[in-house]
Motif scaffolding. Sequence first.
Motif, PDB file in Angstrom:
ATOM      1  N   CYS A 198      44.643  34.019  44.131  1.00  0.00           N
ATOM      2  CA  CYS A 198      44.771  32.757  43.395  1.00  0.00           C
ATOM      3  C   CYS A 198      43.981  31.651  44.090  1.00  0.00           C
ATOM      4  N   LEU A 226      41.449  32.005  46.089  1.00  0.00           N
ATOM      5  CA  LEU A 226      40.026  32.325  46.011  1.00  0.00           C
ATOM      6  C   LEU A 226      39.386  31.727  44.766  1.00  0.00           C
ATOM      7  N   HIS A 227      40.152  31.707  43.666  1.00  0.00           N
ATOM      8  CA  HIS A 227      39.626  31.203  42.395  1.00  0.00           C
ATOM      9  C   HIS A 227      40.108  29.787  42.076  1.00  0.00           C
ATOM     10  N   LYS A 232      38.742  30.377  32.602  1.00  0.00           N
ATOM     11  CA  LYS A 232      38.090  31.543  33.186  1.00  0.00           C
ATOM     12  C   LYS A 232      38.595  31.853  34.584  1.00  0.00           C
ATOM     13  N   ASN A 233      38.844  30.839  35.401  1.00  0.00           N
ATOM     14  CA  ASN A 233      39.289  31.129  36.769  1.00  0.00           C
ATOM     15  C   ASN A 233      40.673  31.778  36.786  1.00  0.00           C
ATOM     16  N   ASP A 244      40.019  35.292  35.892  1.00  0.00           N
ATOM     17  CA  ASP A 244      39.370  35.963  37.021  1.00  0.00           C
ATOM     18  C   ASP A 244      40.400  36.470  38.031  1.00  0.00           C
ATOM     19  N   VAL A 245      41.486  35.722  38.204  1.00  0.00           N
ATOM     20  CA  VAL A 245      42.565  36.169  39.091  1.00  0.00           C
ATOM     21  C   VAL A 245      43.142  37.484  38.586  1.00  0.00           C
ATOM     22  N   ASP A 272      40.694  40.423  39.052  1.00  0.00           N
ATOM     23  CA  ASP A 272      40.632  40.952  40.421  1.00  0.00           C
ATOM     24  C   ASP A 272      41.837  41.825  40.743  1.00  0.00           C
TER      25      ASP A 272
END
Length: 222
Positions: free
Chosen positions: A144, A146-147, A161-162, A165-166, A169
């Motif tokens: 979490c 990281l994004h 999007k972020n 993205d979590v 991953d």
Amino acid sequence: MWNWLRQIKDSITQKTTGLMRMQFWRKAVEDIYCNNPPHQPVAVALWRAVKRHNLSKMWFTKIIDEREKNLDDRAYRNIQELEAYAENTQSALLYLILEMLGVKDIHADHAASHIGKAQGIVTCLRATPYHCTRRKVFLPMDICMLHGVSQEDFIRCKQEKNVRDVIYDIASQAHIHLEHVALDDYLYNIRKVDFNIFHPSLQKRNTLLPLYLYIRTWKKTY
């Protein structure tokens, strides 16, 4: 027993209550292996299974210990912590199933470990919308961060999007475990035939199919 332990966390409002219920099952397991199960239907059925299949006490203990630690309402610090939880719960259950089937094979244990971890990750993802309705998020904090996604972003059901993205991953890690099982199975078999790619045994069905079918039934993905 599995469902009882799994439901404890969501059925309590105080951690103390959960600890008391975990202690009941911890003592029940001890009594079962002393051939003196408590007069409780699930415990009696478990005692019979232990006697019939000579099941290892270690796996029951790991499941209870991990479920007890999980009573704390906090997110996993990283994906490794989530995988450790899955190994000591989902994979431990699969090890017991292998024992019940009379399977004693390191390769099968290895596959069970990866399948259990994948199942644990998927369960975490699948439960996220429900947990968010209760203002709780258990997804690995490192991913979490990281994004740049906060727990509040999930609670508010944001779909940027972020945020996706979590999920990507985390889901990818589950996929890696399943891919590892499939690839490892083939590589293991090809080594057994001295890398003869035309050997008839390489055309046989996977002997772990019953285990895969069990997982699919458990996830209700037919």
